[in-house]
Scaffold this motif. Sequence first.
Motif: not given
Ligand code: SF4
Length: 400
Positions: A113-122, A192-194
């Motif tokens: 649920s972090n939704h980093c702006r470069y990432c499609l995983i969510p 481990a997300h900082p």
């Molecule tokens: S999988 Fe990692 S990079 Fe992608 S949104 Fe989650 S924390 Fe961010």
Amino acid sequence: MVVNTCAFIRPAVEEAENAIREALAWKAAGRVRRVIVAGCLPQRFPDSLPGQFPDVDVFLGLNSFSRIAEIVRGKETGLVDLGSPTWLPDHRLPRVISTPPFRAYLKLAEGCSNHCRYCLIPKIRGELRSRPPDSIIREARRLARQGVKELTLIAQDTTAYGNDLKDGTSLSRLLKNLDRVRGVEWIRVLYAHPRGLTEELIETLAKAEKVVSYLDVPVQHASDRILKAMGRGANGKEIRRRLLKLRRRIPAIALRTTFMVGFPGETGKDFRELLDFVREVEFDHLGAFGYFPEAGTEAVRLPGQVPEKLKEERKAELLSLQAQISRARNKSRIGREYEVLIEVFDPDQKVTVARTPGQAPEIDGITKIYRGDLVPGSFHRVKILDALVYDLVGEIIEEK
Ligand code: SF4
């Protein structure tokens, strides 16, 4: 034939497509009856894949994991279970361990649920869904009964584990319980997300007996501007403070990280900030990637896209700095003693591959021991005799 796929960036998609073509060639030659494509690729492209690969029999979404045997045996065709992902691993599902029998990965959660702006995983794997702690402990006990001695805990973000359960479940609490599982000797935490590196977690990492002095903290960048643009939710100063606290509290800790260079808007100044940060923290292991503009992410629309050549140059500069740091840190280990886990004997090199607690399987360096009589999965004490850039050389000083 089942092709299990990854699809979070274009190179992974291309690799998956090549594997599907290979599988279809086997089918055309009469060597397999059905080709089933599973995992993130069908989850990401349910509309276009059937037209792109009409000879594939079934496209399976992430929710059909526990039905895979039934689907392989059955006659179902087309798209199956491609709704939004809800599936979670469960201790009752039979599991075949594909790693050596003395170590296993243990999945804590699915999605992010972090939704980093470069990432499609969510978007592909859905929002964070944590496994109930009891299910994880039961799986750990079962793995221990099967002979597993080293557990590597994984999730998209292990520090977020439990946040969605809203009942006080956390990585810290889980580690305290896993620490009591009989038979397991090493527990290692990856991803481990900082932002989730709390005082409580640092204390648990320091006190838990079986949790090794090791942490993988994907930092991604050190410049506040870039971290903010990435949507990482922690600034450079805060990350530095937490990592240095970790180093003070657990002096023997080995830190692994990942950096992304060339994110849109990254200037030479931002990059130099990143280099200074790496010099200050002195990571033991570091992976570097050039930013990849993936369709469907917010970051592709950001101004200031960095040319590929510059990304490559920055990546090379970062890795060359890390090589110096890694060599120096490894050299400082000469003469010290460590417990190692024996992995395998390499008959060509006449060397036994082992790992200290500071070396994670498959991603970090190794400890070489020039002896051929050590049993894989056994623990020994070694003295470090020599240091290479990424690997160590040791000799056994005590049989365990
Ligand atoms: S999988 Fe990692 S990079 Fe992608 S949104 Fe989650 S924390 Fe961010």
